[in-house]
Motif scaffolding. Structure first.
Motif, PDB file in Angstrom:
ATOM      1  N   GLY A  49       8.482   8.213   1.654  1.00 36.07           N
ATOM      2  CA  GLY A  49       8.456   9.289   2.630  1.00 36.07           C
ATOM      3  C   GLY A  49       7.044   9.796   2.898  1.00 36.07           C
ATOM      4  N   PHE A  50       6.266   9.977   1.843  1.00 38.54           N
ATOM      5  CA  PHE A  50       4.885  10.428   2.041  1.00 38.54           C
ATOM      6  C   PHE A  50       4.072   9.399   2.816  1.00 38.54           C
ATOM      7  CE2 PHE A  50       5.802  13.524  -1.357  1.00 38.54           C
ATOM      8  CZ  PHE A  50       5.264  14.662  -0.780  1.00 38.54           C
ATOM      9  N   HIS A  51       4.290   8.117   2.525  1.00 39.71           N
ATOM     10  CA  HIS A  51       3.588   7.071   3.272  1.00 39.71           C
ATOM     11  C   HIS A  51       4.007   7.077   4.741  1.00 39.71           C
ATOM     12  CE1 HIS A  51       1.432   5.277  -0.031  1.00 39.71           C
ATOM     13  NE2 HIS A  51       2.535   4.991  -0.703  1.00 39.71           N
ATOM     14  N   ALA A  52       5.299   7.229   4.993  1.00 39.63           N
ATOM     15  CA  ALA A  52       5.790   7.241   6.381  1.00 39.63           C
ATOM     16  C   ALA A  52       5.260   8.450   7.138  1.00 39.63           C
ATOM     17  CB  ALA A  52       7.318   7.229   6.392  1.00 39.63           C
ATOM     18  N   LEU A  53       5.240   9.600   6.491  1.00 45.16           N
ATOM     19  CA  LEU A  53       4.716  10.809   7.128  1.00 45.16           C
ATOM     20  C   LEU A  53       3.226  10.653   7.429  1.00 45.16           C
ATOM     21  CD1 LEU A  53       4.825  13.693   8.126  1.00 45.16           C
ATOM     22  CD2 LEU A  53       4.825  14.460   5.738  1.00 45.16           C
ATOM     23  N   LEU A  54       2.484  10.090   6.510  1.00 52.59           N
ATOM     24  CA  LEU A  54       1.062   9.849   6.732  1.00 52.59           C
ATOM     25  C   LEU A  54       0.858   8.923   7.929  1.00 52.59           C
ATOM     26  CD1 LEU A  54      -1.927  10.002   5.951  1.00 52.59           C
ATOM     27  CD2 LEU A  54      -1.499   8.165   4.298  1.00 52.59           C
TER      28      LEU A  54
END
Length: 195
Positions: free
Chosen positions: A58-63
């Protein structure tokens, strides 16, 4: 990533959406995915391990979403801070289950190196956007970390309130256009004289 592992992650999101985070078990995820409980144990040590992977992704996708929005803003002459904020709000609205897992430290192995790295990457991305805005004259005497936290807190708070829009509407709070609100707040922050 193996097909089974990917299927288990998708099944976990579906299970959370249907039954809530508190009721999710690896056995239920395995059943939903059509594999044995042992298959989940092969890929994830425990439930928190699975949630840790969901949060990290999720953090990678948001970034990635924020970086893409900023690249578009730079091409069109829009404000990168607005673009980053709208990407954040959009992600929270489009991926509410993943967003919940990302910000529930009791669900994950919060010291997992990959999760720590993903969180830090998002933080550093935000700080770079703030530093670019500071280079144009915004609050030069305030640390980029302080401003980054102020921006993140504001946008995260709004994303959480927007998620609970039905409860807020029931309290009589009027609906607010997200982008207009973001532009107003950022404009006020950037233009405010700071001692």
């Amino acid at each position: 990533m193996s097909d089974v592992r990917r299927s288990l992650l998708h099944a976990a999101l579906a299970e959370i959406e249907q039954n809530g985070i508190g009721k999710v078990s690896l056995r239920a995820i395995a059943r939903r995915c059509g594999v044995s409980h042992q298959a989940t144990a092969h890929h994830f040590d425990d439930r928190a391990g699975l949630f840790t992977v969901l949060a990290t992704e999720g953090f990678h996708a948001l970034l990635g979403r924020s970086q893409a929005a900023i690249a578009t803003a730079e091409r069109t002459g829009d404000d990168p801070l607005v673009a980053a904020a709208m990407a954040y709000i959009g992600f929270a609205a489009d991926q509410p289950t993943t967003f919940d897992v990302m910000f529930r430290p009791e669900l994950v192995h919060h010291d997992d190196a990959r999760l720590v790295e993903a969180r830090l990457a998002l933080w550093e991305h935000g700080r770079r956007v703030v530093e670019q805005t500071q280079a144009q004259g915004w609050a030069p005497g305030i640390s980029a970390d302080t401003l980054n936290m102020a921006c993140w807190s504001t946008i995260h708070g709004y994303a959480m309130l927007r998620r609970d829009a039905d409860a807020i509407a029931a309290a009589g709070v009027p609906a607010i256009d997200a982008e207009a609100m973001v532009r107003a707040v950022i404009s006020a922050l950037v233009r405010a004289p700071l001692e």
